[in-house]
Design an enzyme around this catalytic site. Structure first.
Site, PDB file in Angstrom:
ATOM      1  N   ASP A 110      37.341  30.733  20.947  1.00  0.00           N
ATOM      2  CA  ASP A 110      38.212  31.864  20.662  1.00  0.00           C
ATOM      3  C   ASP A 110      37.345  33.076  20.313  1.00  0.00           C
ATOM      4  OD1 ASP A 110      39.950  33.731  19.544  1.00  0.00           O
ATOM      5  OD2 ASP A 110      40.944  32.287  18.230  1.00  0.00           O
ATOM      6  N   ASN A 151      44.353  46.436  28.874  1.00  0.00           N
ATOM      7  CA  ASN A 151      45.077  47.066  29.974  1.00  0.00           C
ATOM      8  C   ASN A 151      44.971  48.578  29.774  1.00  0.00           C
ATOM      9  OD1 ASN A 151      47.432  48.056  28.432  1.00  0.00           O
ATOM     10  ND2 ASN A 151      47.873  45.885  28.167  1.00  0.00           N
ATOM     11  N   VAL A 203      43.630  37.498  26.440  1.00  0.00           N
ATOM     12  CA  VAL A 203      42.657  37.843  25.398  1.00  0.00           C
ATOM     13  C   VAL A 203      43.039  39.148  24.698  1.00  0.00           C
ATOM     14  CG1 VAL A 203      40.988  39.073  26.875  1.00  0.00           C
ATOM     15  CG2 VAL A 203      40.195  37.859  24.846  1.00  0.00           C
ATOM     16  N   ASP A 204      43.634  40.076  25.425  1.00  0.00           N
ATOM     17  CA  ASP A 204      44.068  41.351  24.847  1.00  0.00           C
ATOM     18  C   ASP A 204      45.072  41.105  23.719  1.00  0.00           C
ATOM     19  OD1 ASP A 204      44.485  44.100  24.500  1.00  0.00           O
ATOM     20  OD2 ASP A 204      45.692  44.322  26.312  1.00  0.00           O
ATOM     21  N   SER A 244      38.836  40.398  33.613  1.00  0.00           N
ATOM     22  CA  SER A 244      39.634  40.432  34.848  1.00  0.00           C
ATOM     23  C   SER A 244      39.969  39.073  35.455  1.00  0.00           C
ATOM     24  CB  SER A 244      38.979  41.312  35.930  1.00  0.00           C
ATOM     25  OG  SER A 244      39.151  42.672  35.635  1.00  0.00           O
ATOM     26  N   THR A 245      39.566  37.967  34.820  1.00  0.00           N
ATOM     27  CA  THR A 245      39.793  36.657  35.442  1.00  0.00           C
ATOM     28  C   THR A 245      41.122  36.016  35.060  1.00  0.00           C
ATOM     29  OG1 THR A 245      38.618  35.451  33.697  1.00  0.00           O
ATOM     30  CG2 THR A 245      37.312  36.193  35.599  1.00  0.00           C
ATOM     31  N   GLY A 246      41.878  36.638  34.193  1.00  0.00           N
ATOM     32  CA  GLY A 246      43.187  36.103  33.816  1.00  0.00           C
ATOM     33  C   GLY A 246      44.261  36.643  34.737  1.00  0.00           C
ATOM     34  N   ILE A 247      45.188  37.375  34.162  1.00  0.00           N
ATOM     35  CA  ILE A 247      46.329  37.903  34.910  1.00  0.00           C
ATOM     36  C   ILE A 247      45.893  38.868  36.017  1.00  0.00           C
ATOM     37  CG2 ILE A 247      46.786  39.840  33.340  1.00  0.00           C
ATOM     38  CD1 ILE A 247      49.515  37.621  34.850  1.00  0.00           C
ATOM     39  N   TYR A 248      44.709  39.479  35.884  1.00  0.00           N
ATOM     40  CA  TYR A 248      44.223  40.405  36.911  1.00  0.00           C
ATOM     41  C   TYR A 248      43.695  39.681  38.139  1.00  0.00           C
ATOM     42  CZ  TYR A 248      44.742  44.599  33.986  1.00  0.00           C
ATOM     43  OH  TYR A 248      45.241  45.647  33.243  1.00  0.00           O
TER      44      TYR A 248
END
Length: 176
Positions: free
Chosen positions: A11, A25, A34-35, A122-126
């Site tokens: 974490d 974002n 993470v945001d 950028s590897t999550g929702i992006y």
């Protein structure tokens, strides 16, 4: 270079570094992944600081970075950077992702901090492909560190096993 780059799984809000990088974002108002985790852990003062930044300069564009206080986090500051949304790789995504890491490192150095923790931007929702993103992260950070004494320590903090294994493999290649 050896010893200045570290890979850990866990974490990012619990990592003991001067600075935590937030994969933000453009609105800087918090979100998912993470945001959201960083905003929840830091408390309302982080959102208030982000609102001030947004009032002063508007949204944060992909590849750019801004620095704020860290709120309730143990870190001294949070750098918010916006990575690119993956659109197949033909919309300048690799350069924008490298810029997100480089501009974050520039803020770490400019503010005199010694250590920084990065998520896998950028590897999550992006939707950026994890292996390609990890390669860009390592290349950008390694290139930066070869020319500067600061920061002394960079941590890639991987929340999931897949990213952790990718980053561990790259660390082995860069330490050879």
């Amino acid at each position: 270079m050896s010893g200045r780059i570290n890979v850990v799984q866990g974490d990012i809000t619990r990592i003991d570094t001067d600075v935590i990088v937030n994969a933000a974002n453009p609105s800087l108002m918090g979100g998912g992944g993470v945001d959201g985790a960083i905003h929840r852990a830091a408390g309302p003062s982080l959102l208030a600081a982000c609102k001030v930044v947004r009032q002063q300069q508007g949204e944060c564009q992909p590849g750019h970075a801004v620095i704020t206080e860290a709120g309730d986090l143990a870190a001294k500051a949070v750098i918010h950077t916006v990575g690119p949304i993956w659109r197949g790789g033909h919309d300048n995504e690799p350069q924008l992702l490298a810029d997100a890491y480089r501009n974050s490192l520039e803020l770490v150095t400019a503010n005199g901090y010694n250590s920084v923790a990065f998520p896998a931007i950028s590897t999550g929702i992006y939707g950026y492909p994890k292996a390609a993103a990890a390669q860009i992260a390592f290349e950008t950070v390694s290139d930066y560190l070869t020319r500067r004494p600061q920061p002394k320590q960079v941590y890639f903090v991987c929340y999931d096993e897949e990213n952790f294994l990718l980053y561990q493999r790259l660390l082995g290649q860069y330490d050879e």
